[in-house]
Design a protein around this motif. Structure first.
Motif, PDB file in Angstrom:
ATOM      1  N   LEU A 190      41.300  39.463  23.933  1.00 51.61           N
ATOM      2  CA  LEU A 190      40.081  39.788  24.684  1.00 51.61           C
ATOM      3  C   LEU A 190      39.537  38.606  25.478  1.00 51.61           C
ATOM      4  O   LEU A 190      39.114  38.758  26.630  1.00 51.61           O
ATOM      5  CB  LEU A 190      38.999  40.287  23.714  1.00 51.61           C
ATOM      6  N   GLY A 191      39.549  37.402  24.870  1.00 54.35           N
ATOM      7  CA  GLY A 191      39.008  36.241  25.578  1.00 54.35           C
ATOM      8  C   GLY A 191      39.753  35.963  26.868  1.00 54.35           C
ATOM      9  O   GLY A 191      39.155  35.725  27.922  1.00 54.35           O
ATOM     10  N   GLY A 192      41.082  36.013  26.814  1.00 64.94           N
ATOM     11  CA  GLY A 192      41.872  35.773  28.015  1.00 64.94           C
ATOM     12  C   GLY A 192      41.720  36.890  29.032  1.00 64.94           C
ATOM     13  O   GLY A 192      41.673  36.638  30.240  1.00 64.94           O
ATOM     14  N   VAL A 193      41.653  38.137  28.542  1.00 64.13           N
ATOM     15  CA  VAL A 193      41.481  39.262  29.459  1.00 64.13           C
ATOM     16  C   VAL A 193      40.130  39.159  30.177  1.00 64.13           C
ATOM     17  O   VAL A 193      40.017  39.476  31.362  1.00 64.13           O
ATOM     18  CB  VAL A 193      41.595  40.600  28.698  1.00 64.13           C
ATOM     19  N   ALA A 194      39.099  38.717  29.444  1.00 66.68           N
ATOM     20  CA  ALA A 194      37.789  38.533  30.081  1.00 66.68           C
ATOM     21  C   ALA A 194      37.869  37.486  31.193  1.00 66.68           C
ATOM     22  O   ALA A 194      37.253  37.639  32.250  1.00 66.68           O
ATOM     23  CB  ALA A 194      36.749  38.123  29.037  1.00 66.68           C
ATOM     24  N   THR A 195      38.627  36.430  30.956  1.00 62.13           N
ATOM     25  CA  THR A 195      38.805  35.414  31.997  1.00 62.13           C
ATOM     26  C   THR A 195      39.524  35.990  33.210  1.00 62.13           C
ATOM     27  O   THR A 195      39.150  35.724  34.359  1.00 62.13           O
ATOM     28  CB  THR A 195      39.600  34.227  31.427  1.00 62.13           C
ATOM     29  N   ALA A 197      39.466  39.088  34.090  1.00 63.21           N
ATOM     30  CA  ALA A 197      38.498  39.984  34.743  1.00 63.21           C
ATOM     31  C   ALA A 197      37.529  39.188  35.608  1.00 63.21           C
ATOM     32  O   ALA A 197      37.165  39.613  36.714  1.00 63.21           O
ATOM     33  CB  ALA A 197      37.747  40.783  33.692  1.00 63.21           C
ATOM     34  N   LEU A 198      37.127  38.014  35.128  1.00 59.49           N
ATOM     35  CA  LEU A 198      36.218  37.176  35.911  1.00 59.49           C
ATOM     36  C   LEU A 198      36.876  36.708  37.200  1.00 59.49           C
ATOM     37  O   LEU A 198      36.239  36.660  38.254  1.00 59.49           O
ATOM     38  CB  LEU A 198      35.782  35.969  35.084  1.00 59.49           C
ATOM     39  N   LEU A 199      38.144  36.357  37.105  1.00 61.86           N
ATOM     40  CA  LEU A 199      38.862  35.951  38.313  1.00 61.86           C
ATOM     41  C   LEU A 199      38.920  37.100  39.320  1.00 61.86           C
ATOM     42  O   LEU A 199      38.731  36.902  40.530  1.00 61.86           O
ATOM     43  CB  LEU A 199      40.276  35.498  37.955  1.00 61.86           C
ATOM     44  N   ALA A 200      39.177  38.304  38.808  1.00 61.63           N
ATOM     45  CA  ALA A 200      39.251  39.466  39.697  1.00 61.63           C
ATOM     46  C   ALA A 200      37.878  39.769  40.311  1.00 61.63           C
ATOM     47  O   ALA A 200      37.764  40.067  41.502  1.00 61.63           O
ATOM     48  CB  ALA A 200      39.762  40.675  38.915  1.00 61.63           C
ATOM     49  N   ILE A 201      36.814  39.681  39.498  1.00 64.24           N
ATOM     50  CA  ILE A 201      35.464  39.957  40.006  1.00 64.24           C
ATOM     51  C   ILE A 201      35.053  38.894  41.016  1.00 64.24           C
ATOM     52  O   ILE A 201      34.444  39.195  42.052  1.00 64.24           O
ATOM     53  CB  ILE A 201      34.471  40.018  38.832  1.00 64.24           C
ATOM     54  N   ALA A 202      35.398  37.632  40.730  1.00 63.41           N
ATOM     55  CA  ALA A 202      35.053  36.556  41.658  1.00 63.41           C
ATOM     56  C   ALA A 202      35.735  36.758  43.000  1.00 63.41           C
ATOM     57  O   ALA A 202      35.122  36.554  44.060  1.00 63.41           O
ATOM     58  CB  ALA A 202      35.456  35.212  41.059  1.00 63.41           C
ATOM     59  N   ARG A 203      37.003  37.190  42.967  1.00 61.71           N
ATOM     60  CA  ARG A 203      37.703  37.436  44.229  1.00 61.71           C
ATOM     61  C   ARG A 203      37.036  38.583  44.989  1.00 61.71           C
ATOM     62  O   ARG A 203      36.818  38.500  46.197  1.00 61.71           O
ATOM     63  CB  ARG A 203      39.169  37.783  43.966  1.00 61.71           C
ATOM     64  N   LEU A 265      27.552  35.003  36.710  1.00 62.58           N
ATOM     65  CA  LEU A 265      28.374  36.025  36.063  1.00 62.58           C
ATOM     66  C   LEU A 265      29.448  35.380  35.201  1.00 62.58           C
ATOM     67  O   LEU A 265      29.729  35.845  34.085  1.00 62.58           O
ATOM     68  CB  LEU A 265      29.022  36.915  37.137  1.00 62.58           C
ATOM     69  N   ASN A 266      30.046  34.314  35.698  1.00 61.23           N
ATOM     70  CA  ASN A 266      31.090  33.613  34.956  1.00 61.23           C
ATOM     71  C   ASN A 266      30.561  33.075  33.631  1.00 61.23           C
ATOM     72  O   ASN A 266      31.141  33.301  32.563  1.00 61.23           O
ATOM     73  CB  ASN A 266      31.632  32.476  35.822  1.00 61.23           C
ATOM     74  N   LEU A 267      29.433  32.369  33.698  1.00 62.39           N
ATOM     75  CA  LEU A 267      28.879  31.764  32.489  1.00 62.39           C
ATOM     76  C   LEU A 267      28.409  32.820  31.500  1.00 62.39           C
ATOM     77  O   LEU A 267      28.587  32.687  30.284  1.00 62.39           O
ATOM     78  CB  LEU A 267      27.721  30.838  32.870  1.00 62.39           C
ATOM     79  N   THR A 268      27.791  33.910  32.012  1.00 70.58           N
ATOM     80  CA  THR A 268      27.309  34.973  31.125  1.00 70.58           C
ATOM     81  C   THR A 268      28.468  35.644  30.393  1.00 70.58           C
ATOM     82  O   THR A 268      28.413  35.878  29.176  1.00 70.58           O
ATOM     83  CB  THR A 268      26.537  36.022  31.936  1.00 70.58           C
ATOM     84  N   ALA A 269      29.525  35.965  31.139  1.00 75.08           N
ATOM     85  CA  ALA A 269      30.676  36.616  30.516  1.00 75.08           C
ATOM     86  C   ALA A 269      31.331  35.713  29.483  1.00 75.08           C
ATOM     87  O   ALA A 269      31.749  36.172  28.415  1.00 75.08           O
ATOM     88  CB  ALA A 269      31.682  37.004  31.594  1.00 75.08           C
TER      89      ALA A 269
END
Length: 281
Positions: A190-195, A197-203, A265-269
């Motif tokens: 989950l931790g890696g998947v969240a990261t 997801a953050l990369l995808a959301i940031a893009r 968003l990055n820090l919150t996630a």
């Protein structure tokens, strides 16, 4: 110089070279951040976050509608893209050797290389033309298409890193295969998947071209997903290509706001993921 001293000297030289390479890689990022902050902070105020854009020559105004529109479009894109991207990644990790898995992987690789403006045109044909209007939904579909390949490939790699013994232990206890994949393997990663997801959301949050063909823009407040919607990236684009100094200042400030949203968003996630993992231990 004996062998041990020689190895220590080589190790020190390589560490210094690695440090210099890291600094060189961080310099462009630091330069961009400094440029945006130094130019953008002068235009920030409470009104900038809450007011609508003003016409040329009229002082004041802000990008409140663009901030709300960006959050609205990205949230809709997450609703569409995250389940599909994570599901595709888990499928590729578990059944990637099958014919369907090869087809899904090929599709993800092709999508990851498609220019974002082409994705915007595709979303225009799929959503805008049938609806006969620009809308936040169309923008969300375009951003979701951009998020899916990044998330799928990231999830696949991270799920493959989960030790096989964990999967075999769950299967040995009689847990169904689909539940093992979703409740045991995916939870472990989950931790890696969240990261990922953050990369995808940031893009997706930083994209402009797809939104020009889908969400377009709106000078007023809008909470209806089936209407043209403002976004920070399109607002920055419109301000930046204008010949007015006031609008250039607003473009710098809006760019700083966009950086703050992505960073927040990055820090919150990351904080939520860390607390969830602690609770699972």
């Amino acid at each position: 110089m004996n062998g041990y001293a020689g190895r220590k000297a080589v190790n020190l030289i390589m560490m210094v070279l690695c440090g210099l390479a890291a600094v060189a890689a961080l310099l462009p990022l630091g330069s961009v951040l400094w440029l945006v902050v130094s130019h953008g902070v002068a235009g920030l105020s409470f009104t900038f976050f809450t007011a609508l854009p003003t016409p040329v020559g009229e002082p004041g105004g802000g990008v409140g509608n663009a901030v709300v529109g960006t959050l609205q479009i990205v949230a809709l894109a997450c609703v569409i893209g995250l389940p599909l991207g994570v599901g595709a990644g888990v499928f590729l990790a578990e059944k990637g050797d099958s014919a369907l898995g090869s087809a899904v992987r090929f599709t993800a690789e092709v999508l990851s290389g498609v220019p974002s403006i082409v994705v915007g045109i595709v979303a225009y044909g799929l959503v805008v033309v049938p609806m006969k209007r620009f809308s936040a939904i169309a923008g969300a579909v375009a951003l979701a298409i951009l998020m899916i390949p990044t998330l799928a490939r990231g999830t696949e790699e991270l799920v493959r890193l989960v030790p096989r013994s964990i999967r075999e232990a769950a299967l040995g206890l009689g847990v169904p295969e689909w539940k093992t994949s979703l409740r045991v393997v995916l939870r472990t990663a989950l931790g890696g998947v969240a990261t990922a997801a953050l990369l995808a959301i940031a893009r997706a949050t930083g994209e402009t071209a797809p939104l020009l063909f889908t969400a377009l823009n709106n000078q007023y407040w809008n909470l209806r997903p089936d209407q043209p919607t403002a976004s920070l990236t399109v607002q920055i684009f419109n301000y930046a290509i204008s010949p007015y100094d006031d609008w250039h200042q607003k473009a710098w400030s809006a760019a700083l706001v966009l950086l703050l949203i992505v960073g927040g968003l990055n820090l919150t996630a990351r904080a939520l993921t860390r607390s969830r993992l602690k609770g699972a231990r």
